[in-house]
Write an enzyme that holds these catalytic residues in place. Structure first.
Site, mmCIF file in Angstrom:
data_model
loop_
_atom_site.group_PDB
_atom_site.id
_atom_site.type_symbol
_atom_site.label_atom_id
_atom_site.label_comp_id
_atom_site.label_asym_id
_atom_site.label_seq_id
_atom_site.Cartn_x
_atom_site.Cartn_y
_atom_site.Cartn_z
ATOM 1 N N ASP B 10 0.857 -1.191 0.000
ATOM 2 C CA ASP B 10 0.000 0.000 0.000
ATOM 3 C C ASP B 10 0.887 1.233 0.000
ATOM 4 O OD1 ASP B 10 -1.762 2.040 0.493
ATOM 5 O OD2 ASP B 10 -2.727 1.103 2.222
ATOM 6 N N ASP B 106 -3.273 2.706 -5.712
ATOM 7 C CA ASP B 106 -2.069 2.687 -4.881
ATOM 8 C C ASP B 106 -1.861 1.391 -4.105
ATOM 9 O OD1 ASP B 106 -4.254 3.179 -3.253
ATOM 10 O OD2 ASP B 106 -3.097 4.311 -1.807
ATOM 11 N N GLU B 107 -2.636 0.363 -4.384
ATOM 12 C CA GLU B 107 -2.472 -0.890 -3.648
ATOM 13 C C GLU B 107 -2.368 -2.061 -4.613
ATOM 14 O OE1 GLU B 107 -5.541 -1.432 -0.694
ATOM 15 O OE2 GLU B 107 -5.614 0.719 -0.274
HETATM 16 MG MG LIG Z 1 -2.676 3.979 0.330
#
Ligand SMILES: [Mg+2]
Lengths: 104, 414
Positions: B10, B106-107
């Protein structure tokens, strides 16, 4: 402290697609020859940003030169304070249209 | 069978971190990435640590945030940069395994099982160091034998940290966590669980599959297996595209909507981009879903079947509009509207040839909408617009399809 200094670069593109920086022009207009350069892949800069990085030998010292494909710009880590943060602006509420509920 | 080695990576306060990378002085002030205030996308999308300390929360309006913290610096989002760094991070993960499944911008999950580097902790530490050194950003990593615990792990320590949830330590790490920390436990599920006194993941496991099944149906069994670490969902391969499950667009409008005309215009605008994306994907929808949020942030979501599977705006939009009006109370102010096409089937599975007159008409409309797509492809999304959209350009002067960013697909969603 360090700040990014954007530079102009004289670049050689080889037939194999490799890029070799040959010289840079600093923000004050002075020009520096690069006697040897080594591509080291992606690196975060000490000043700001990250990008593709070459270690360039200038006057006997190996100095990182960065390129961001996003902005298309080249830069080096310069001495001095970075650009200060912008000042906060007071929030101005966007005026809504006059509220006229239907049926009134 | 040997346990899998799964990582969840993350990128920490991703949008804000990219802005601070570009402009390091932003680290010294409370700062948030927020939609253009004048355009009423006025919601905090990400914040830095100082802003978090001032109590700023993701999702609140700029107005609320400014009240809490008048010196807050607002930066408009730059999705091009975020996508750039998202791709670079993903490319880095792909050096370790071919099974990299993105979850939002974003992961990512990674499955290292059977890879040359399969020591989860060692790879996690390497990734953390490399992302920092090569991209100038930080990540937090969770390591476990299933996707759910890996995701939970990456949320436990941030920024820039690794959490291993192993067979030895999971009861004491996982079971004490509040139940809403579990992926896919949404607001409705959370409230339902609270009503029967289930507050922690441990209590969810203790409730047992039978009880959860009677309470939630099939979903209850999934909940149980997620909580107990029994989930075996594979990490999708990066080589193959994740099948499209639904296509949706939503918008927070420049001013609240309260007239039928405004709502209709925005519904058509959203549906146009949804149907154009359906045509790109070669899919037809069998269900349409709408979501509305009013100015008090009261949310509703409703869906209805379409009379025929369709990818046409002229068929989906009227259904969406009907659905919205059926749930719209007179005098309500709508702040945000969403239209989603779901229950998709590939067009190739539909029997296209038909000599019924209405089917001929559909074919003609299909050709018309395709032509408009190609005009927009050549001259930009605003080149051809419906007359209805010109009533108030401040509402509908958006090119939704090209402003669109990929968001995670809800698991229990359609
Ligand atoms: Mg994040």
């Amino acid at each position: 402290m360090s700040r990014p200094v954007f530079v102009s670069v004289l670049l050689e593109m080889s037939a194999s697609g490799a890029r070799h920086p040959l010289a840079i022009t600093w923000e004050d207009g002075s020009r520096y020859e690069i006697t040897r350069s080594l591509y080291v892949g992606r690196r975060a800069a000490r000043s700001a940003g990250s990008g593709e990085c070459w270690l360039c030998r200038i006057a006997g010292r190996d100095i990182p030169l960065y390129y961001s494909p996003l902005s298309g710009r080249w830069w080096m880590d310069g001495k001095g304070d970075p650009e200060p943060a912008p000042a906060a602006e007071p929030y101005k509420r966007v005026k809504d249209r006059d509220y006229k509920p239907a049926g009134q | 069978m040997k346990d899998r080695v799964i990582l969840h990576v993350d990128q920490n306060s991703f949008y804000a971190s990219v802005e601070m990378l570009r402009q390091p002085s932003l680290k010294t002030v409370p700062c948030a990435v927020a939609g253009d205030p004048a355009n009423r996308h006025g919601i905090v999308l990400a914040k830095n640590r100082l802003a978090k300390r001032a109590g700023i929360k993701t999702g609140e309006t700029i107005w609320q945030a400014k009240q809490k913290c008048p010196q807050l610096i607002l930066v408009p989002p730059d999705y091009r940069s975020y996508l750039h760094f998202s791709r670079l991070a993903r490319a880095l993960y792909c050096e370790y395994t071919d099974r990299v499944e993105p979850f939002g911008i974003d992961e990512c999950w990674m499955d290292l099982t059977g890879c040359p580097d399969h020591d989860g902790f060692a790879v996690a530490e390497q990734l953390r160091a490399r992302v920092k050194e090569e991209l100038g950003l930080t990540v937090s990593v969770g390591v476990s034998w299933n996707k759910i615990y890996a995701k939970l792990g990456s949320d436990l320590k941030k920024p820039d940290a690794t959490t291993v949830i192993s067979r030895d330590n999971y009861p004491c790490i996982v079971y004490s966590r509040p139940v809403e920390d579990l992926l896919y436990v949404g607001h409705a599920t959370y409230r339902k669980l609270r009503r029967v006194g289930i507050r922690t993941i441990g209590q969810l496991v203790a409730a047992g599959p039978h009880f959860l099944r009677t309470m939630f149906g099939i979903v209850g069994l999934s909940l149980y297996s997620f909580a107990a670490g029994l989930d075996t969902t594979p990490v999708a391969s990066s080589g193959r595209e994740i099948p499209v499950k639904s296509v949706g667009n939503s918008i927070t409008t420049r001013h609240d909507l309260y007239t039928e005309q405004d709502i209709k215009a925005v519904t058509y605008m959203l549906t146009e981009s949804v149907s154009s994306r359906l045509r790109d994907a070669g899919m037809a929808a069998r269900t349409v879903q709408v979501s509305l949020r009013d100015y008090q942030l009261y949310n509703i979501e409703r869906q209805a079947p379409l009379p025929l599977p369709s990818q046409l705006c002229s068929e989906i939009a009227p259904e969406a509009f009907k659905l919205i009006m059926a749930n719209f109370r007179q005098g309500q102010w709508i702040r945000s509207l969403g239209v989603r096409a779901c229950n998709l089937i590939p067009l190739s599975k539909l029997n296209q040839e038909s000599f019924l007159p209405q089917e001929k008409r559909r074919q003609a409309v299909w050709r018309l909408e395709n032509t408009i797509d190609s005009l927009r492809g050549r001259y930009g999304g605003l080149a051809v617009r419906r007359g209805i959209l010109l009533a108030d350009r401040s509402l509908t002067g958006h090119d939704i399809k090209n402003e669109n960013v990929i968001h995670p697909i809800g698991f229990f969603g359609p």
